[in-house]
Enzyme design. Structure first.
Site, PDB file in Angstrom:
ATOM      1  CB  CYS A   1      45.792  51.318  58.984  1.00 52.10           C
ATOM      2  SG  CYS A   1      45.207  51.068  60.657  1.00 52.10           S
ATOM      3  CD  GLU A   2      45.542  52.616  52.967  1.00 44.85           C
ATOM      4  OE1 GLU A   2      46.452  53.174  52.321  1.00 44.85           O
ATOM      5  OE2 GLU A   2      45.226  51.424  52.823  1.00 44.85           O
TER       6      GLU A   2
ATOM      7  N   GLY B   1      26.868  66.762  35.449  1.00 43.00           N
ATOM      8  CA  GLY B   1      28.183  67.385  35.571  1.00 43.00           C
ATOM      9  C   GLY B   1      28.235  68.755  36.199  1.00 43.00           C
TER      10      GLY B   1
ATOM     11  CD  GLU C   1      22.698  61.130  31.606  1.00 44.15           C
ATOM     12  OE1 GLU C   1      23.893  61.099  31.967  1.00 44.15           O
ATOM     13  OE2 GLU C   1      22.264  60.472  30.652  1.00 44.15           O
ATOM     14  N   PRO C   2      21.674  65.314  36.136  1.00 47.30           N
ATOM     15  CG  PRO C   2      20.261  66.885  37.147  1.00 47.30           C
ATOM     16  CD  PRO C   2      20.337  65.918  35.998  1.00 47.30           C
ATOM     17  N   GLY C   3      23.576  64.883  39.126  1.00 47.20           N
ATOM     18  CA  GLY C   3      23.689  64.102  40.358  1.00 47.20           C
ATOM     19  C   GLY C   3      24.123  65.031  41.473  1.00 47.20           C
TER      20      GLY C   3
ATOM     21  CE1 TYR D   1      37.504  60.987  41.998  1.00 51.85           C
ATOM     22  CE2 TYR D   1      36.193  61.551  43.930  1.00 51.85           C
ATOM     23  CZ  TYR D   1      36.406  60.774  42.812  1.00 51.85           C
ATOM     24  OH  TYR D   1      35.515  59.786  42.501  1.00 51.85           O
TER      25      TYR D   1
ATOM     26  NE  ARG E   1      33.539  64.331  45.787  1.00 51.99           N
ATOM     27  CZ  ARG E   1      34.076  65.515  45.676  1.00 51.99           C
ATOM     28  NH1 ARG E   1      34.232  66.274  46.745  1.00 51.99           N
ATOM     29  NH2 ARG E   1      34.460  65.968  44.519  1.00 51.99           N
TER      30      ARG E   1
HETATM   31  N1  LLP Z   1      25.709  60.923  33.875  1.00 52.87           N
HETATM   32  C1  LLP Z   1      26.738  60.075  33.739  1.00 52.87           C
HETATM   33  C2  LLP Z   1      26.786  59.185  32.597  1.00 52.87           C
HETATM   34  C3  LLP Z   1      27.770  60.057  34.701  1.00 52.87           C
HETATM   35  O1  LLP Z   1      28.787  59.228  34.554  1.00 52.87           O
HETATM   36  C4  LLP Z   1      27.699  60.945  35.812  1.00 52.87           C
HETATM   37  C5  LLP Z   1      28.730  60.956  36.845  1.00 52.87           C
HETATM   38  C6  LLP Z   1      26.579  61.780  35.926  1.00 52.87           C
HETATM   39  C7  LLP Z   1      25.611  61.757  34.932  1.00 52.87           C
HETATM   40  C8  LLP Z   1      26.373  62.721  37.084  1.00 52.87           C
HETATM   41  O2  LLP Z   1      27.361  63.673  37.169  1.00 52.87           O
HETATM   42  P1  LLP Z   1      27.238  64.849  38.276  1.00 52.87           P
HETATM   43  O3  LLP Z   1      26.062  65.706  37.891  1.00 52.87           O
HETATM   44  O4  LLP Z   1      27.040  64.202  39.578  1.00 52.87           O
HETATM   45  O5  LLP Z   1      28.512  65.566  38.176  1.00 52.87           O
HETATM   46  N2  LLP Z   1      32.959  60.457  42.411  1.00 52.87           N
HETATM   47  C9  LLP Z   1      33.291  61.698  41.748  1.00 52.87           C
HETATM   48  C10 LLP Z   1      32.305  62.033  40.658  1.00 52.87           C
HETATM   49  C11 LLP Z   1      32.160  60.944  39.613  1.00 52.87           C
HETATM   50  C12 LLP Z   1      31.111  61.245  38.589  1.00 52.87           C
HETATM   51  C13 LLP Z   1      30.828  60.051  37.754  1.00 52.87           C
HETATM   52  N3  LLP Z   1      29.802  60.235  36.775  1.00 52.87           N
HETATM   53  C14 LLP Z   1      33.390  62.794  42.804  1.00 52.87           C
HETATM   54  O6  LLP Z   1      33.165  62.533  43.980  1.00 52.87           O
HETATM   55  O7  LLP Z   1      33.721  63.916  42.482  1.00 52.87           O
END
Ligand code: LLP
Length: 435
Positions: free
Chosen positions: A363-364, A239, A283-285, A326, A322
């Protein structure tokens, strides 16, 4: 995005001219900096160094095999949410013992496969899922390691679509019910409780929601130990936000310092829990890959009508959803550096400089990458959408039968490598058949 620089008026990424990359690989094109991904991962690793820990990269942010492989080599674990993501991390060489499985709708087949390869644990999101995992594990003669994903009911103060830790969200097991679900799990014969987990949302730019969630999770851990339920790890989820515009999110080190402070007090107050043995998971993404990625696109047409100026480019919401989904603001840089504002007296009237809506081919009307961007453009120019490494390609689709873009990794010494080919037209209808 310090890997991005203008040199003599042209944009370079990791010292490689973006125009050259666009020429070689075509547009739209995703570019990722290997160095930048590595640095971000190591920032988390360094901050957590003093604790037993595992960084479980959230695969959904960007699931390209080369990125998964790079992170696996750096020692990363993985947070997955589907069998597809599981198969990807296995192909990329991940150790299944470093894989945690989140997601609210795990199917029977997905649970079976995860048990077969012996993942680290399931982050269980409901009581019904717990019962299902127990039953499948029993049938396969296995013991399933589980952690309950707790919904701590805290406001992540982020966009509602990416907020997950509120009572009304579908995610996790309610904080109020958690203790009784743990007690139930403790009685199930094919379940082994190994942890506790939470994830409250994405693009968090403040520390306070993390602290609120951590306080609630740790209070629950104390209750579990009072019930004689012990755990091996605490997972604080992902997050952490990134800077797209002028946000000032905490750094990985700042985030971990705050969690560490909470943990230190908690273990001091609860001497019955051995803090050295408890592994900390995150759990960073986004925070690992977002600012390591770019989407390069070419201006197909300029269209000026009354007060509206459109830069119509070859990338659209199918490539990067995105902004449309959003209302996310993402920086758009011209590949040719904008000239400094000329002094008024010498200013020659520029007809190509406007506040442009940068729009794609789809086309949106929502197919917008950026609104009202001050740009000086000509047909054929390149634009670069910044911070596109996370939730860019991974959310791309074939809408309007657009093949998905190529992806290229920028390496050391000005080298680069194609890590996913541009989709071909025949791939668009692969598996389809006529009557
Ligand atoms: N762990 C779980 C269980 C999650 O559902 C997520 C993201 C993460 C970790 C990683 O979160 P991060 O560190 O990336 O914030 N598509 C959206 C973001 C959706 C996130 C979904 N879950 C966007 O483009 O902003």
């Amino acid at each position: 995005m310090d890997f991005l620089q203008y040199k003599n008026g042209r944009l370079f990424a990791d010292d490689i001219a973006i125009a050259e990359l666009a020429k070689q690989y075509g547009t739209p094109l995703y570019l990722y900096s290997k160095n930048s991904i590595t640095q971000q991962f190591l920032a988390f690793a360094k901050a957590l160094n003093h604790r037993k820990h595992l960084i479980c990269y959230a695969v959904k942010a960007n699931s390209n095999l080369a990125i998964l492989h790079l992170l696996a080599k750096l020692g990363s674990g993985f947070d997955i949410v589907s069998q597809g993501e599981l198969e990807r991390v296995l192909v990329a060489g991940a150790d299944p013992k470093k894989v945690v499985f989140s997601g609210v709708a795990k199917s029977v087949a997905e649970i079976e496969r995860a048990l077969q390869v012996d993942i680290k644990c399931f982050n269980v999101e409901s009581e019904a899922e717990l019962e299902r995992i127990n039953q499948i594990a029993g049938r396969l003669n296995k013991i399933a390691a589980i952690s309950l994903r707790i919904n701590p009911d805290v406001d992540a103060k982020t966009h509602p679509y990416i907020s997950t830790g509120l009572r009304e969200n579908k995610f996790g097991i309610s904080y109020q019910l958690a203790e009784s679900v743990y007690q139930r799990a403790d009685r199930l014969p094919n379940i082994k409780i190994v942890g506790i987990d939470c994830h409250i949302g994405s693009q968090l730019t403040q520390l306070s929601p993390y602290m609120d969630a951590a306080d609630r999770i740790l209070a629950l851990v104390a209750k579990l130990y009072a019930d004689n339920i012990t755990i091996e790890h605490i997972d604080f989820g992902g997050g952490l936000g990134v800077c797209y515009d002028n946000e000032e999110p905490p750094t990985p080190a700042e985030l971990i310092a705050v969690l560490e402070d909470r943990l230190k007090h908690f273990f001091n107050d609860n001497p019955n829990i051995d803090g050295k043995k408890i592994e900390i998971l995150i759990e960073p993404g986004r925070s690992i890959v977002a600012n390591a990625g770019l989407l390069v696109t070419k201006v197909e047409y300029l269209k000026h009508q009354e007060d509206n100026h459109f830069a119509i480019v070859d990338a659209g919401m199918n490539d990067l959803i995105r902004p449309a989904l959003y209302q996310a603001w993402m920086r758009i840089l011209p590949e040719k550096e904008a000239e400094q504002e000329p002094a008024k007296s010498t200013a020659k009237e520029s007809t190509s400089r406007h506040l442009y809506n940068v729009v794609g081919p789809i086309c949106e009307s929502s197919d917008i990458l950026g609104e009202k961007r001050d740009l000086d453009l000509s047909e054929g120019d390149l634009l670069v959408v910044c911070s596109a490494g996370a939730y860019g390609f991974s959310m791309a689709s074939n809408y309007n039968s657009q093949p998905r873009p190529a992806e290229v990794m920028l390496l050391d010494d000005k080298k680069h490598k194609l890590i996913r080919e541009r989709e071909s037209f025949t791939q668009l209808w692969q598996g389809e058949t006529i009557l």
